[in-house]
Design an enzyme around this catalytic site. Structure first.
Site, PDB file in Angstrom:
ATOM      1  N   CYS A 112      23.289  48.858  24.300  1.00  0.00           N
ATOM      2  CA  CYS A 112      23.469  47.452  23.941  1.00  0.00           C
ATOM      3  C   CYS A 112      22.160  46.733  23.608  1.00  0.00           C
ATOM      4  CB  CYS A 112      24.185  46.715  25.082  1.00  0.00           C
ATOM      5  SG  CYS A 112      25.834  47.368  25.443  1.00  0.00           S
ATOM      6  N   HIS A 191      11.535  49.798  29.966  1.00  0.00           N
ATOM      7  CA  HIS A 191      12.415  50.961  30.119  1.00  0.00           C
ATOM      8  C   HIS A 191      12.243  51.537  31.525  1.00  0.00           C
ATOM      9  CE1 HIS A 191      14.713  54.496  29.245  1.00  0.00           C
ATOM     10  NE2 HIS A 191      14.750  54.273  27.941  1.00  0.00           N
ATOM     11  N   HIS A 278      16.540  27.380  24.035  1.00  0.00           N
ATOM     12  CA  HIS A 278      17.845  28.039  24.081  1.00  0.00           C
ATOM     13  C   HIS A 278      17.688  29.463  24.621  1.00  0.00           C
ATOM     14  CE1 HIS A 278      19.086  24.773  21.393  1.00  0.00           C
ATOM     15  NE2 HIS A 278      18.036  25.080  20.647  1.00  0.00           N
ATOM     16  N   HIS A 282      22.848  38.654  26.196  1.00  0.00           N
ATOM     17  CA  HIS A 282      23.789  39.724  25.892  1.00  0.00           C
ATOM     18  C   HIS A 282      25.069  39.528  26.702  1.00  0.00           C
ATOM     19  CE1 HIS A 282      25.661  43.579  25.526  1.00  0.00           C
ATOM     20  NE2 HIS A 282      25.346  43.957  26.738  1.00  0.00           N
ATOM     21  N   HIS A 311      34.435  35.627  25.665  1.00  0.00           N
ATOM     22  CA  HIS A 311      35.853  35.282  25.615  1.00  0.00           C
ATOM     23  C   HIS A 311      36.453  35.557  24.239  1.00  0.00           C
ATOM     24  CE1 HIS A 311      39.331  32.481  25.219  1.00  0.00           C
ATOM     25  NE2 HIS A 311      39.554  32.847  26.473  1.00  0.00           N
ATOM     26  N   ASN A 315      32.496  42.273  24.579  1.00  0.00           N
ATOM     27  CA  ASN A 315      31.168  42.877  24.521  1.00  0.00           C
ATOM     28  C   ASN A 315      31.115  43.775  23.291  1.00  0.00           C
ATOM     29  OD1 ASN A 315      28.839  44.370  24.797  1.00  0.00           O
ATOM     30  ND2 ASN A 315      29.161  44.903  26.943  1.00  0.00           N
TER      31      ASN A 315
END
Length: 409
Positions: A112, A191, A278, A282, A311, A315
């Site tokens: 992702c 990572h 802002h 994710h 919503h 995802n």
């Protein structure tokens, strides 16, 4: 209910997960799910899912920006869970007849957080080569990865992941500056793959019956939290004002020395809103959004774009950030000079972040144009409990049968 491997206990687990997921009823799934073939997808299903998205999104992007395919110098494609031969990047090159000297990068397995990895590749190319145009394409192929077993840690992915994608143009051409929406200011990647707990927290694997799926471990929230903290430690000094860094350092020092007037109180928190207007999160799930919100002390207004994207679209893996960004744009939140922090997580385990500067007031409807006026809704509670609450009337898995009214052929 077409999954013959599921029993009463699995149905109850799925119902609980779906009700708490924060996902609505208008998300998208691959065609083969609606055709009832999720247990036996074909190789072509995955390719068709991607090509439909590619042709629609890239066509619109090039047309809107009046860019010819021949002007593209770099292409980066990331689809984590579909590897084809030729690559998906090669398929795009063939379809649009891109130049022979184009630089090509085809990423898989990045999860992702792949969008920001793709941005980093382009960023590094732009440091050495001037007057270039790059096309970044990010999506995920769910067709070959829909889970048909009964392992709870793998069923969960069916509740969260949905179809979607995004195509993005990046450039360092001065002649295209007036068309630009954002300017990339900073990018940081972390990572934690060397840590076994983080590495194993989410991974593609087979269950005991040989069904392939995406495993989400109970350690995932902890892995995400640790990766986030390490990422923020690196990017905070790059994007926050000195006064906020100094205030936070003094507060931490006083806490350690027990000089604080609130002994035993909460740990001091750095205020990212002092340097960021802002936060683009994710949409990894309701728990992920809640966790990041708590760690960064964000308001519901800050979290609204991520919650509403979860919503409406679910995802969508690496492309979810751009749906969140689209919500902000459609709600006319993004004004010239604003700073926006993107934060993404991915298998490995990775946490990547970047800071954008808004170059002009933005108010395009984009992918949200047909529904933005309905968001935020009065409630994001989905109707699954009302529809399937009768499952809790049953207690014996051995005698449980699906009522005829709910049998799906």
């Amino acid at each position: 209910m077409r999954n013959k491997h599921l029993g009463l206990n699995e149905f109850k687990f799925l119902l609980k997960a779906a009700v708490r997921s924060g996902i609505g009823e208008q998300t998208y799934a691959p065609r083969m799910v609606f055709h009832g073939r999720e247990a036996c997808p074909t190789y072509e299903d995955g390719i068709l899912e991607m090509e439909e998205f590619f042709h629609d999104s890239i066509d619109k992007l090039l047309k809107r920006n009046k860019i010819s395919p021949s002007e593209i110098d770099v292409i980066v494609v990331n689809i984590s869970m579909l590897a084809t031969m030729p690559s998906m990047a090669a398929r795009i090159i063939n379809y649009y007849k891109l130049r022979e000297d184009i630089k090509v990068y085809n990423l898989t397995g990045m999860g992702c957080s792949a969008s920001l990895i793709s941005l980093n590749i382009v960023e590094n190319i732009f440091k050495n080569e001037k007057n270039k145009v790059a096309l970044v394409v990010t999506s995920e192929s769910l067709s070959p990865n829909w889970y048909s077993g009964n392992d709870r840690s793998m069923i969960l992915s069916n509740c969260l992941f949905r179809s979607g994608g995004c195509a993005i143009l990046l450039t360092n051409k001065l002649s295209l500056k007036n068309k630009a929406m954002f300017k990339l200011k900073q990018l940081v990647r972390v990572h934690h793959g060397a840590k076994d707990e983080a590495y194993d927290s989410c991974a593609q694997r087979e269950d005991n019956q040989g069904n392939t799926g995406f495993h989400l471990d109970k350690t995932l929230p902890k892995a995400a939290s640790r990766a986030l903290v390490d990422n923020l430690k690196q990017i905070a000094p790059l994007i926050l004002p000195i006064r906020e860094l100094l205030r936070y350092s003094i507060a931490i020092f006083m806490k350690k020395m027990n000089w604080s007037s609130t002994k035993g109180g909460p740990k001091p928190m750095i205020n990212f809103k002092t340097g960021v207007d802002h936060i683009c999160l994710h949409t990894g799930g309701k728990a992920v959004i809640d966790g990041v919100g708590a760690n960064l002390n964000l308001t519901e207004y800050d979290l609204e774009p991520a919650r509403m994207t979860l919503h409406r679209f679910g995802n969508t893996s690496a492309s979810s950030l751009w749906y969140v960004l689209g919500y902000m744009e459609a709600k006319k939140r993004l004004k010239k000079g604003d700073k926006m922090l993107m934060i993404s997580f991915g298998a490995g385990f990775k946490c990547n972040s970047c800071l954008w500067e808004v170059l002009r007031d933005l108010d395009d409807g984009n992918v949200w144009k047909d529904c933005i006026d309905n968001y935020p809704p009065k409630t994001i509670v989905n109707p699954f409990m009302e529809q399937f609450g009768w499952l809790h009337d049953h207690e014996d898995p051995d005698t449980f049968t699906i009522p005829d009214d709910y049998v799906i052929s």
